[in-house]
Design an enzyme around this catalytic site. Structure first.
Site, PDB file in Angstrom:
ATOM      1  N   TYR A   1       0.849  -1.191   0.000  1.00 29.78           N
ATOM      2  CA  TYR A   1       0.000   0.000   0.000  1.00 29.78           C
ATOM      3  C   TYR A   1       0.894   1.253   0.000  1.00 29.78           C
ATOM      4  CZ  TYR A   1      -3.988   2.923   1.301  1.00 29.78           C
ATOM      5  OH  TYR A   1      -4.975   3.884   1.315  1.00 29.78           O
TER       6      TYR A   1
ATOM      7  N   ASN B   1       1.483   3.711   1.872  1.00 28.59           N
ATOM      8  CA  ASN B   1       2.183   4.152   3.085  1.00 28.59           C
ATOM      9  C   ASN B   1       3.255   3.169   3.548  1.00 28.59           C
ATOM     10  OD1 ASN B   1       0.601   2.092   4.131  1.00 28.59           O
ATOM     11  ND2 ASN B   1      -0.518   3.383   5.572  1.00 28.59           N
ATOM     12  N   LYS B   2       3.465   2.088   2.792  1.00 31.04           N
ATOM     13  CA  LYS B   2       4.486   1.101   3.158  1.00 31.04           C
ATOM     14  C   LYS B   2       5.847   1.508   2.592  1.00 31.04           C
ATOM     15  CE  LYS B   2       1.452  -1.559   5.178  1.00 31.04           C
ATOM     16  NZ  LYS B   2       0.167  -0.898   4.889  1.00 31.04           N
ATOM     17  N   LEU B   3       6.919   0.908   3.125  1.00 28.53           N
ATOM     18  CA  LEU B   3       8.262   1.277   2.667  1.00 28.53           C
ATOM     19  C   LEU B   3       8.502   0.874   1.220  1.00 28.53           C
ATOM     20  CD1 LEU B   3       8.691   1.708   5.756  1.00 28.53           C
ATOM     21  CD2 LEU B   3      11.054   1.031   5.366  1.00 28.53           C
TER      22      LEU B   3
END
Length: 374
Positions: free
Chosen positions: A181, A183-185
């Site tokens: 997603y 907002n993930k790294l």
């Protein structure tokens, strides 16, 4: 508000444009393109796994992993109450029953001692979830699952590049799951992946994500599958992001240390642990919990921060208190006081990869002002 600081924004600093252009120039934009397999190989190598199976989302990846266990009605899967609803939903949709346990009050991750207490003759699997930058005590959980002969589905959606006892997250248990997603790294916009060392499970997962087409007779089906394929366009972004994962992890840790220093002297604020005996905090997000003596709850504090141009996000609401599950008759006698408390008094502040030092200072100043005038 022009100077509003969002909770998270994705960062594209690598080969994303180059690889996306290759997709367009070659016409390989569907799931048949080469970047899907490249991302699967890269994530498998990074986590020490034999196989990666890309999916259209982290939630689909969880559903596929649980579904591949072939659970039956009456089977139980132990999950943390403090997690995203996808975990419980995957168990319920598989026909099994989720059993929720509380989290550790300082790591916010599943309490392994409570997992042991929750094991019954009906238990078939455990789903540990790494939360907000710290990890479950996976070494102890490995011992427990081996002792009882349980499967393990490791939810590493928030643990890209993280380690537990020097072993990469995403490399534990029967299967592990990542989310990509925004907002993930590592992001692919939407997307996820299941990783495993079991070749038969990997083959089943590939079939499940692709409508269970028969290899020799494509449009003849022995069972129902799903269209959970990741596109080559999504995977191209993920391949470029994977190249920078170590850089992103270090950037997150630098942000976490800076917030630690900026917020250290604010009374009534519980900050995340910088480390545990088995993991250093990767600070995927920077969560805070208001002490009981603070006369505000999380909702009130978040509202006041929004008035000052600061984005926030509430903590997970406990699974055992979800209205949809209560209507199903689930979790009727479940009590998880730690999860209940931090859900009401916890939230996280801006901590995306694009956050600047000046923005961190603004966030800290606003949080200080809100709590001083609480």
């Amino acid at each position: 508000m022009d100077d509003f600081i969002p909770v998270s924004t994705p960062v594209f600093e690598g080969r994303e444009r180059e690889l996306l252009a290759q997709c367009i120039e070659t016409g390989w934009i569907s799931s048949e393109g080469p970047f899907v397999e490249a991302l699967e190989r890269g994530m498998a190598k990074r986590t020490g796994r034999a196989h990666g199976v890309a999916m259209s989302s982290g939630s689909c990846a969880l559903q596929a992993a649980v579904g591949a266990l072939n659970l039956h009605p009456g089977d139980e899967v132990i999950i943390p109450s403090f997690t995203i609803i996808s975990c419980a939903a995957a168990v319920i949709r598989s026909g099994a029953t989720p059993v929720a346990v509380d989290c550790d009050p300082r790591t916010w991750c599943m309490d392994v001692d409570l997992v042991r207490q929750a094991v019954t003759p009906r238990t078939r699997a455990v789903m540990p979830v790494h939360i907000y930058g710290l990890t479950v005590d996976m070494t102890r959980l490995d011992v427990l699952t081996a002792e009882y002969g349980l499967a393990m589905v490791e939810d590493a959606a928030e643990a890209h590049g993280q380690q537990c006892d020097s072993h990469p997250c995403g490399g534990f248990g029967t299967m592990s799951v990542f989310s990509f997603y925004p907002n993930k790294l590592i992001t692919t916009g939407e997307g996820g992946m299941v990783l495993t060392d079991d070749e038969a499970l990997a083959m089943r997962l590939r079939s499940m994500r692709n409508l269970c087409f028969e290899p020799q007779r494509r449009f003849v089906h022995d069972e129902l599958g799903w269209n959970w394929r990741m596109s080559n366009v999504q995977a191209a972004i993920g391949v470029a992001q994977l190249d920078l994962l170590d850089t992103f992890v270090e950037r997150k840790r630098t942000m976490g240390r800076r917030y630690d220093a900026l917020l250290a002297d604010i009374p009534g604020l519980e900050r995340p642990l910088p480390s545990t005996p088995f993991a250093d905090n990767a600070y995927w997000v920077y969560g805070v919990v208001l002490a009981d003596e603070v006369p505000l709850d999380a909702v009130q504090a978040m509202r006041r921060l929004a008035e000052r141009g600061i984005g926030t996000r509430p903590f997970f609401w406990p699974m055992h208190e979800q209205p949809v599950f209560r209507r199903m008759g689930l979790f009727a006698d479940t009590h998880c006081p730690v999860s209940e408390r931090i859900a009401r008094r916890g939230f996280y502040i801006p901590s995306g990869l694009g956050l600047t030092e000046e923005q961190q200072e603004r966030v800290a100043a606003a949080l200080r002002e809100v709590l001083v005038h609480a």
